[in-house]
Motif scaffolding. Sequence first.
Motif, PDB file in Angstrom:
ATOM      1  N   THR A 147      -6.790   9.890   2.051  1.00 23.86           N
ATOM      2  CA  THR A 147      -7.468   8.504   2.110  1.00 23.86           C
ATOM      3  C   THR A 147      -8.812   8.631   2.725  1.00 23.86           C
ATOM      4  O   THR A 147      -9.166   9.605   3.684  1.00 23.86           O
ATOM      5  CB  THR A 147      -6.665   7.319   2.986  1.00 23.86           C
ATOM      6  OG1 THR A 147      -7.337   6.355   2.831  1.00 23.86           O
ATOM      7  CG2 THR A 147      -6.395   7.763   4.172  1.00 23.86           C
TER       8      THR A 147
ATOM      9  N   ALA B 273      -1.567   2.828  -2.676  1.00 21.63           N
ATOM     10  CA  ALA B 273      -2.553   3.469  -2.003  1.00 21.63           C
ATOM     11  C   ALA B 273      -3.341   4.652  -3.119  1.00 21.63           C
ATOM     12  O   ALA B 273      -2.516   5.227  -3.762  1.00 21.63           O
ATOM     13  CB  ALA B 273      -2.220   4.072  -0.595  1.00 21.63           C
TER      14      ALA B 273
ATOM     15  N   TYR C 214     -13.206  -2.391   6.953  1.00 23.94           N
ATOM     16  CA  TYR C 214     -12.221  -2.212   5.779  1.00 23.94           C
ATOM     17  C   TYR C 214     -12.055  -3.499   4.835  1.00 23.94           C
ATOM     18  O   TYR C 214     -12.271  -3.684   3.586  1.00 23.94           O
ATOM     19  CB  TYR C 214     -10.833  -1.728   6.225  1.00 23.94           C
ATOM     20  CG  TYR C 214      -9.912  -1.592   5.126  1.00 23.94           C
ATOM     21  CD1 TYR C 214      -9.744  -0.488   3.950  1.00 23.94           C
ATOM     22  CD2 TYR C 214      -8.876  -2.477   4.989  1.00 23.94           C
ATOM     23  CE1 TYR C 214      -8.786  -0.567   3.068  1.00 23.94           C
ATOM     24  CE2 TYR C 214      -7.609  -2.191   4.127  1.00 23.94           C
ATOM     25  CZ  TYR C 214      -7.907  -1.290   3.256  1.00 23.94           C
ATOM     26  OH  TYR C 214      -6.781  -1.212   2.294  1.00 23.94           O
TER      27      TYR C 214
ATOM     28  N   LEU D 208       0.670  -1.088   0.074  1.00 25.46           N
ATOM     29  CA  LEU D 208       0.111  -0.004   0.071  1.00 25.46           C
ATOM     30  C   LEU D 208       0.718   1.288  -0.041  1.00 25.46           C
ATOM     31  O   LEU D 208       0.469   2.469  -0.259  1.00 25.46           O
ATOM     32  CB  LEU D 208      -1.039   0.036   1.083  1.00 25.46           C
ATOM     33  CG  LEU D 208      -2.311  -0.665   1.017  1.00 25.46           C
ATOM     34  CD1 LEU D 208      -2.858  -0.784   2.444  1.00 25.46           C
ATOM     35  CD2 LEU D 208      -2.953  -0.299   0.053  1.00 25.46           C
TER      36      LEU D 208
ATOM     37  N   SER E  29      -0.932   9.567   0.780  1.00 21.95           N
ATOM     38  CA  SER E  29      -0.354   8.458   1.986  1.00 21.95           C
ATOM     39  C   SER E  29       1.129   8.090   1.873  1.00 21.95           C
ATOM     40  O   SER E  29       2.007   8.327   3.047  1.00 21.95           O
ATOM     41  CB  SER E  29      -0.703   6.969   1.785  1.00 21.95           C
ATOM     42  OG  SER E  29      -2.357   7.237   1.865  1.00 21.95           O
TER      43      SER E  29
ATOM     44  N   GLU F 182      -6.680   1.745   6.101  1.00 25.80           N
ATOM     45  CA  GLU F 182      -5.749   1.827   4.893  1.00 25.80           C
ATOM     46  C   GLU F 182      -4.658   2.625   5.354  1.00 25.80           C
ATOM     47  O   GLU F 182      -3.593   2.322   5.460  1.00 25.80           O
ATOM     48  CB  GLU F 182      -6.116   2.315   3.637  1.00 25.80           C
ATOM     49  CG  GLU F 182      -5.402   2.512   2.424  1.00 25.80           C
ATOM     50  CD  GLU F 182      -5.807   3.144   1.276  1.00 25.80           C
ATOM     51  OE1 GLU F 182      -6.281   2.032   0.375  1.00 25.80           O
ATOM     52  OE2 GLU F 182      -6.174   4.212   0.980  1.00 25.80           O
TER      53      GLU F 182
ATOM     54  N   TRP G  83     -10.246   5.517   3.858  1.00 23.77           N
ATOM     55  CA  TRP G  83     -10.317   4.413   4.761  1.00 23.77           C
ATOM     56  C   TRP G  83      -9.264   4.487   5.899  1.00 23.77           C
ATOM     57  O   TRP G  83      -7.972   4.673   5.773  1.00 23.77           O
ATOM     58  CB  TRP G  83      -9.796   3.235   3.970  1.00 23.77           C
ATOM     59  CG  TRP G  83     -11.009   2.732   2.969  1.00 23.77           C
ATOM     60  CD1 TRP G  83     -11.108   3.185   1.748  1.00 23.77           C
ATOM     61  CD2 TRP G  83     -12.175   2.375   3.310  1.00 23.77           C
ATOM     62  NE1 TRP G  83     -12.022   2.353   1.010  1.00 23.77           N
ATOM     63  CE2 TRP G  83     -12.897   2.108   1.963  1.00 23.77           C
ATOM     64  CE3 TRP G  83     -12.854   1.881   4.279  1.00 23.77           C
ATOM     65  CZ2 TRP G  83     -14.130   1.397   1.975  1.00 23.77           C
ATOM     66  CZ3 TRP G  83     -13.918   0.791   4.172  1.00 23.77           C
ATOM     67  CH2 TRP G  83     -14.682   0.844   3.139  1.00 23.77           C
TER      68      TRP G  83
END
Length: 464
Positions: free
Chosen positions: A290, A50, A438, A46, A60, A295, A292
């Motif tokens: 983001t 991401a 998630y 990620l 991120s 995440e 989430w």
Amino acid sequence: MLEFLNAFNSFVWGPPLMILLIGTGIMLTIRLGLLQVVKLPKALSLIFSARNNGSGDVSSFQALCTALAATVGTGNIVGVATAVKLGGPGALFWMWIAAFFGTATKYAEGVLAVKYRTMDANGNASGGPMYYIEQGLGKSYKPLAVMFAIFGAMTAALGSGTFTQVNAITSIVNVSFDVPVYYTAAVLTVLVAVITIGGLQSIAKVASKIVPFMAALYVISAISILVMYADVLPAAIKLVIDSAFNTTAASGGFLGASVMLAMRSGIARGIYSNEAGLGSAPIVAAAAKTKWPAEQGLISMTGTFIDTIIICTMTGLTLIVSGVWCGDVNGAAMTEAAFASAFPSIAKYLLTGGLVLFAFSTIIGWCYYGERCIEYLFGVKGIMPYRLVYIGLVGAGVFLKLETIWVIADIVNGLMAIPNLIALVGLSGVVVAETKRYFEYFERVNARKYSIEHAHEEVGVVAE
């Protein structure tokens, strides 16, 4: 004064805080089902994949780099050497333990940072422990949030952000190249001013360039040393594990260490290095683009893995395989001696460059942390005065003695952790719920994709 500070530091970093730090990590590890192990591959992927499709100020990746900029600093070079010198090779093992459970703690911090973030009067994202304490635990806990913000600002201005880093940079440049400390401090102050006045966008842009380069350079250099000492590496690892559970005898310049001293040195310096549980990293995690929370939690937890499991381990093992840990030197000089044993002609350039970049990135990263704490306490009107004071403190850091600097840094770090850890325990149910939400969502998405692809395949077969 130093005697009083040492006594107070021992009280702050006593058994209660150690139990709270490690206990919180253990509790989160259990409740999240060893997420830091099971989901580590996904978390690492990620970092670069991401989508950055939510509200926020930076990507991120930039948020992670800014967090790493603040954590990867003197603790990885000077702090590891100090821990091994005081607690012996076993201190490195306890760094690993602190990092393992701290990874779950860092995940929870990232989740809550995005979950409870808000926007300030300038339209910039604001988040971190002060916000998830007040909004998550409730308004009645606001004094705890204020306490965190005060200690966070103090840590930035008086501890991790300024004095320890400035002293490290000016000292090693002076030792390596005989440059007067005041000259180095003046240049450093100007560079910090140019970058930090621009706020998070400027800090993140610089951090996303410096951090990957400096981490790769340092790790490659350390691995090269370990390859040269490959014949003694297995024995060094065995020594680390044995010393973690048995008293280490005095040897050369090493005075000997008990198991408790190894444990305390390793955990304290490990936490100082990766800052898991302190509540610093979620301040910048809240600014990530983001939607989430989980995440960003996954991305945030890779910071502890990179900082301690990779970089601190590299430093610790080079000290042990080279044998300098039981010599007469300490701090940066010990690490330089380890590098010099393998690369005598370029050791000082490698270590000086690494330490300067590590410490400089920490200075600019912590400026943002302190800024958000000040914004919580006084609003956006306090941001610019804070930046100017911070820049002034960077310039003043060269005038303090090293012993006093380290003790002050330890004290304010410990005080900062207490309100954050209370919030993490109280909001652990929210972290678990966000994690389930998630992964259940993406399991449904993947299931639908599979169904659609399977249906297409069946249509193709019928058509044929």
